[in-house]
Motif scaffolding. Structure first.
Motif, PDB file in Angstrom:
ATOM      1  N   ASP A 278     -65.702 -24.789  -3.940  1.00  0.00           N
ATOM      2  CA  ASP A 278     -64.576 -24.918  -3.014  1.00  0.00           C
ATOM      3  C   ASP A 278     -64.480 -26.340  -2.474  1.00  0.00           C
ATOM      4  OD1 ASP A 278     -64.094 -22.302  -3.384  1.00  0.00           O
ATOM      5  OD2 ASP A 278     -64.574 -21.637  -1.357  1.00  0.00           O
ATOM      6  N   GLY A 279     -63.241 -26.834  -2.371  1.00  0.00           N
ATOM      7  CA  GLY A 279     -63.010 -28.134  -1.761  1.00  0.00           C
ATOM      8  C   GLY A 279     -63.040 -29.305  -2.717  1.00  0.00           C
ATOM      9  N   SER A 281     -61.803 -31.799  -5.424  1.00  0.00           N
ATOM     10  CA  SER A 281     -60.533 -32.278  -5.981  1.00  0.00           C
ATOM     11  C   SER A 281     -60.824 -33.174  -7.164  1.00  0.00           C
ATOM     12  CB  SER A 281     -59.730 -33.053  -4.925  1.00  0.00           C
ATOM     13  OG  SER A 281     -59.338 -32.207  -3.866  1.00  0.00           O
ATOM     14  N   THR A 298     -55.850 -31.350  -9.207  1.00  0.00           N
ATOM     15  CA  THR A 298     -56.010 -30.009  -8.642  1.00  0.00           C
ATOM     16  C   THR A 298     -57.151 -29.994  -7.639  1.00  0.00           C
ATOM     17  OG1 THR A 298     -56.318 -27.664  -9.190  1.00  0.00           O
ATOM     18  CG2 THR A 298     -57.609 -29.247 -10.448  1.00  0.00           C
ATOM     19  N   THR A 299     -57.086 -29.046  -6.726  1.00  0.00           N
ATOM     20  CA  THR A 299     -58.145 -28.818  -5.740  1.00  0.00           C
ATOM     21  C   THR A 299     -58.583 -27.370  -5.838  1.00  0.00           C
ATOM     22  OG1 THR A 299     -57.258 -30.483  -4.218  1.00  0.00           O
ATOM     23  CG2 THR A 299     -58.753 -28.837  -3.288  1.00  0.00           C
ATOM     24  N   PHE A 300     -59.888 -27.151  -5.870  1.00  0.00           N
ATOM     25  CA  PHE A 300     -60.445 -25.801  -6.015  1.00  0.00           C
ATOM     26  C   PHE A 300     -60.635 -25.195  -4.628  1.00  0.00           C
ATOM     27  CE2 PHE A 300     -61.346 -28.053  -9.842  1.00  0.00           C
ATOM     28  CZ  PHE A 300     -61.266 -27.111 -10.847  1.00  0.00           C
ATOM     29  N   ASP A 301     -60.050 -24.019  -4.440  1.00  0.00           N
ATOM     30  CA  ASP A 301     -60.100 -23.385  -3.129  1.00  0.00           C
ATOM     31  C   ASP A 301     -60.601 -21.949  -3.182  1.00  0.00           C
ATOM     32  OD1 ASP A 301     -57.977 -22.244  -4.403  1.00  0.00           O
ATOM     33  OD2 ASP A 301     -56.436 -23.037  -3.056  1.00  0.00           O
ATOM     34  N   SER A 302     -61.103 -21.526  -4.318  1.00  0.00           N
ATOM     35  CA  SER A 302     -61.650 -20.168  -4.431  1.00  0.00           C
ATOM     36  C   SER A 302     -62.575 -20.127  -5.634  1.00  0.00           C
ATOM     37  CB  SER A 302     -60.522 -19.140  -4.577  1.00  0.00           C
ATOM     38  OG  SER A 302     -59.875 -19.311  -5.822  1.00  0.00           O
ATOM     39  N   LYS A 306     -59.296 -22.942 -12.696  1.00  0.00           N
ATOM     40  CA  LYS A 306     -58.026 -23.620 -12.902  1.00  0.00           C
ATOM     41  C   LYS A 306     -57.862 -23.850 -14.397  1.00  0.00           C
ATOM     42  CE  LYS A 306     -57.341 -24.409  -8.402  1.00  0.00           C
ATOM     43  NZ  LYS A 306     -56.197 -23.929  -7.617  1.00  0.00           N
TER      44      LYS A 306
END
Length: 343
Positions: A278-279, A281, A298-302, A306
């Motif tokens: 998480d978090g 980019s 992209t940014t990973f939030d879970s 992706k």
């Protein structure tokens, strides 16, 4: 004069390059010094754990045992004896500072498992919060993180097709687990006290690996026996790479669906995803064979990955000479090194 102006510009560029090279050399030397210091700290931690032997705790080597491999011999007989839903249990073992750990393997899977798929579960002491990665033969699942309460196991009912992972020469199959992180809680009920421990040596080693692979901007995952994967893996079944670090980012993982995911719309298309903590980019390009998608920011939030459910027509990208497929990523940072994974 135009010629003098051009010459001056060239000299200025050459000077700038020399200065950048010097700064880069200083930075590399600094990183190397930090890496050596982290290795020294890991060595001290190992010495400290060895000094704990003989005082009623687990052997110190158990704290650093992060991979457990269980070989099931005479597998054809074992498989014949077991029914669907019937498990084979590993001996109990000590690993990652825990006692009484064991693996539960079901060669024919559970009652609702896919036909031909095996099931695999990890059983650990109550109070453990564990990040781990299970594997059968050469097949890796994506890392899981589970908290154990009471006597229960965690894992996957549809782990993988079992027969491609059997070693036909020795009539055996290898089953195992890699412990990535273990957090233990010890509650002293009558005193209202809870003790929580994190593996410091794991954190130090992980940071050392991040620095070591800081210059990696391309990762190639070579997947072998692709024709078998296409035959044995139904739509929605995936395989995962080992967790790795690149470009200063830790715990990156690639997930590939040979016959597409559940939301793939085009027949014959594969799905390809990247997972990060998480978090994080990044600007990344994904590729399968010669097909490239990106660069995308992209940014990973879970915990979900992706990527694309309809990446490309996979048959066109297979290397027919050795029945393999190269999939991977490119990160937009200073070009330096390529990390190669083999599955």
């Amino acid at each position: 004069m135009p010629g003098e102006a051009s010459q001056a510009k060239i000299q200025s560029l050459e000077l700038s390059i020399v200065q950048q090279e010097r700064r880069h050399a200083v930075e590399v030397q600094r990183i190397d010094s930090e890496f050596q210091e982290l290795r020294r700290l890991v060595g001290e931690l190992e010495d400290q754990n060895r000094s704990l032997d003989g005082v009623g705790r687990l052997d110190s080597s158990d704290h650093f045992r992060k991979r457990v491999e269980w070989t099931i011999s005479r597998f054809a007989e074992e498989e014949k004896r077991t029914q669907k839903g019937q498990p084979i249990w590993s001996p109990k073992f000590r690993a990652a500072g825990m006692d009484g750990v064991r693996l539960e393997f079901l060669p024919k899977g559970r009652e609702k498992s896919f036909e031909g798929f095996c099931s695999l579960f990890l059983w650990c002491p109550s109070g453990s919060n564990i990040k781990y990665q299970l594997w059968v033969g050469n097949y890796l699942r994506a890392p899981d993180q589970d908290e154990y309460h009471g006597d229960t196991g965690h894992g996957h009912s549809n782990f993988c097709p079992v027969h491609p992972e059997v070693d036909q020469k020795t009539d055996s199959i290898r089953v195992g687990v890699d412990f990535l992180e273990v957090i233990r809680k010890h509650e002293i009920s009558d005193k209202g006290l809870t003790l929580t421990s994190w593996p410091l040596q794991n954190m130090v080693a992980r940071e050392a690996e991040v620095m070591q692979n800081r210059g990696v901007n391309q990762v190639v995952w070579k997947i072998k026996k692709v024709s078998e994967l296409l035959k044995n893996y139904p739509r929605g079944a995936s395989l995962c790479s080992k967790s790795f670090t690149a470009g200063g980012i830790s715990e990156i993982l690639l997930e590939f669906y040979p016959n597409g995911s559940q939301i793939t719309k085009k027949d014959g298309f594969c799905s390809f995803y990247i997972r990060c903590p998480d978090g994080v980019s990044m600007i990344v390009t994904l590729f399968v064979g010669s097909v490239r998608k990106g660069p995308i920011k992209t940014t990973f939030d879970s915990t979900s990955g992706k990527g694309l459910p309809d990446f490309c027509f996979v048959e066109d990208e297979i290397n027919r000479e050795d029945d393999s497929l190269d999939v991977g990523i490119e990160l937009q940072n200073r070009p330096s090194k390529t990390l190669t994974l083999v599955s």
